[in-house]
Design an enzyme around this catalytic site. Structure first.
Site, short mmCIF file in Angstrom:
data_model
loop_
_atom_site.label_atom_id
_atom_site.label_comp_id
_atom_site.label_asym_id
_atom_site.label_seq_id
_atom_site.Cartn_x
_atom_site.Cartn_y
_atom_site.Cartn_z
N ASN A 210 0.84 -1.20 0.00
CA ASN A 210 0.00 0.00 0.00
C ASN A 210 0.88 1.25 0.00
OD1 ASN A 210 0.53 0.82 2.84
ND2 ASN A 210 -0.41 -1.18 3.24
N LYS A 289 8.66 -17.48 -10.32
CA LYS A 289 7.96 -16.32 -10.90
C LYS A 289 6.77 -16.80 -11.73
CE LYS A 289 8.67 -12.37 -13.86
NZ LYS A 289 9.48 -11.77 -14.89
N ILE A 307 -2.33 -7.35 14.36
CA ILE A 307 -1.19 -7.20 15.30
C ILE A 307 -1.62 -6.45 16.55
CG2 ILE A 307 1.12 -6.20 15.53
CD1 ILE A 307 1.36 -6.52 12.43
N PHE A 323 -4.33 3.55 15.05
CA PHE A 323 -4.77 4.58 14.10
C PHE A 323 -5.99 4.07 13.36
CE2 PHE A 323 -0.74 6.32 15.06
CZ PHE A 323 -0.78 7.65 14.69
O1 C5P Z 1 -8.47 -2.47 11.01
P1 C5P Z 1 -7.66 -1.33 10.55
O2 C5P Z 1 -6.55 -1.69 9.60
O3 C5P Z 1 -8.44 -0.16 10.06
O4 C5P Z 1 -6.97 -0.80 11.92
C1 C5P Z 1 -5.95 0.12 11.93
C2 C5P Z 1 -5.10 -0.04 13.16
O5 C5P Z 1 -4.85 -1.41 13.42
C3 C5P Z 1 -3.74 0.59 12.99
O6 C5P Z 1 -3.30 1.00 14.26
C4 C5P Z 1 -2.91 -0.56 12.43
O7 C5P Z 1 -1.53 -0.38 12.67
C5 C5P Z 1 -3.48 -1.73 13.20
N1 C5P Z 1 -3.47 -3.01 12.47
C6 C5P Z 1 -2.67 -4.05 12.92
N2 C5P Z 1 -2.68 -5.26 12.27
C7 C5P Z 1 -3.46 -5.45 11.22
C8 C5P Z 1 -4.29 -4.42 10.73
C9 C5P Z 1 -4.26 -3.21 11.38
O8 C5P Z 1 -1.94 -3.86 13.91
N3 C5P Z 1 -3.46 -6.64 10.62
#
Ligand code: C5P
Length: 397
Positions: A210, A289, A307, A323
């Site tokens: 992304n 590949k 996470i 966030f």
């Molecule tokens: O669910 P979403 O991606 O909108 O949530 C955003 C928050 O969750 C951010 O703080 C991002 O770093 C964390 N996040 C994470 N692991 C993921 C997806 C998002 O820690 N797989």
């Protein structure tokens, strides 16, 4: 390393005899690693030439609010957002009075009004003017509003009087400016931050990722170090230099970030998830590949671990900050996300506004906790990071 390294300082020079010291002040700030830009009031030009300050700062000096050339480039709003610190040295009685009543009658006073940056004033005036009740009232009003007062010193004055009103020496001012960025609010604390994007391999040469630049997470790491914390930054691939005094761990995939985050979060006081973690990964990345033989290619995706939720579920979980980048009903979605992920604090930002957020230098956010909500209006990510870290430190204490 100086706490002024890479800091953006807008030096405001007002019309007083001490303006000759501003030239040396530029050097003292630059030696400490600051990027200095100068704005002069019209009266300041009677004491020192813009050319001198331009040559020393390496940037053209701005002095007019109604400068059509500047509006196209670094207009007053851009300059206001650019700065981490506005240091007005010398600050005359007249300028202090303007600030106290919120006047925006020239470029410098307008910048002070328009900027969320730290504001520091180095008064320089005749001792009687300094002692005047109205000056004292103006100064205490500005201090109550958060301005930092640097000086004045006492001694012999250019007009022959003796008493308080002399501008501090450039070296003393540079040391004071450094102190503004050093606070021990998180000393003894360990902060773990995730930043940047993750890359999920499709085959040995391709991946899904992304647009996250990592700027917010890196700025948070820098601000946390300045607040005295021991900082671990777990970062996906970014084009940014690792901040000084931060233990940086480079990862690629969400799975790697997950592993590092859980290992480090166990000993952390604060965990900040600023990474834009890929929600899905390729179920089985190809070992070789993939050849473009077919007209369509179907990839099977499988969900990545969340996470931050896993960190928040630890038995001894740190203070967890996440966030929420949203495009609509920003605050409502963020509130729901905070509860669902069991976060102590969530920082909501509107990513439908292209001028802030992903890849931009600026952001505007709402801090949402159980105890209440706070809006932090548009400002550069470094300044925002500082405000977020201060908010976290205040909650922890
Ligand atoms: O669910 P979403 O991606 O909108 O949530 C955003 C928050 O969750 C951010 O703080 C991002 O770093 C964390 N996040 C994470 N692991 C993921 C997806 C998002 O820690 N797989």
């Amino acid at each position: 390393m100086s706490s002024l390294t890479n800091k953006r300082i807008l030096l405001g020079v007002c019309g007083g005899i001490a303006a000759y010291k501003s030239a040396e002040l530029i050097r003292k700030l630059q030696i400490r690693g600051a990027d200095v830009r100068v704005v002069m009031t019209p009266a300041a030009k009677a004491f020192i030439t813009p050319l001198t300050l331009q040559a020393l700062s390496g940037h053209s000096v701005r002095d007019s609010l109604l400068d059509p050339d500047a509006e196209g480039g670094m207009g007053h709003i851009e300059l206001a957002r650019w700065a981490d610190l506005i240091l007005v040295a010398p600050a005359t009685a007249d300028f202090i009075s303007k600030l106290a009543i919120g006047e925006g009658s020239d470029l410098l006073s307008t910048l002070c009004l328009a900027s969320p940056a730290l504001l520091a004033l180095a008064p320089a005036m005749n001792q009687q003017m300094w002692a005047a009740q109205i000056t004292q009232e103006n100064v205490s009003l500005l201090e109550q509003r958060g301005a930092a007062l640097c000086g004045p010193a006492a001694g012999e004055q250019a007009c022959g009087d003796v008493g308080p009103g002399r501008m501090l020496e450039p070296e003393e001012l540079a040391v004071k400016a450094e102190a503004l960025f050093e606070c021990a609010e998180l000393s003894g604390k360990t902060v773990v931050i995730t930043a940047g994007p993750t890359r999920e391999p499709i085959d040995p040469v391709r991946y899904i990722s992304n647009h996250s630049s990592g700027k917010m997470g890196y700025a948070l790491a820098e601000a946390a170090v300045e607040a005295g914390a021991k900082v671990y930054l777990i970062t996906g691939p970014c084009q940014l230099a690792g901040p000084e005094r931060v233990s940086v761990e480079q990862v690629e995939t969400a799975a790697q970030m997950h592993k590092s985050a859980l290992a480090l979060a166990a000993k952390a006081d604060v965990f900040i998830g600023a990474a834009a973690v890929a929600d899905y990964r390729i179920a089985t990345p190809a070992k070789e590949k993939i050849k473009k033989t077919d007209n369509t290619l179907t990839l099977e995706l499988t969900k990545n671990p969340d996470i931050i939720s896993d960190v928040a579920s630890l038995e001894q979980s740190p203070f967890v900050v996440g966030f929420a980048a949203e495009t609509n009903h920003v605050v409502e979605h963020a509130r729901e996300k905070r509860l669902r992920k069991n976060l102590d604090l969530i920082i909501a930002n509107d990513v439908s506004d292209q001028s802030i957020g992903f890849n931009s230098d600026d952001n505007a956010v709402t801090l949402i906790a159980e105890s209440g909500e706070q809006v932090l209006g548009r400002r550069n990510k470094r300044l925002l990071a500082r405000d977020i870290i201060q908010h976290i430190a205040a909650v922890l204490s």
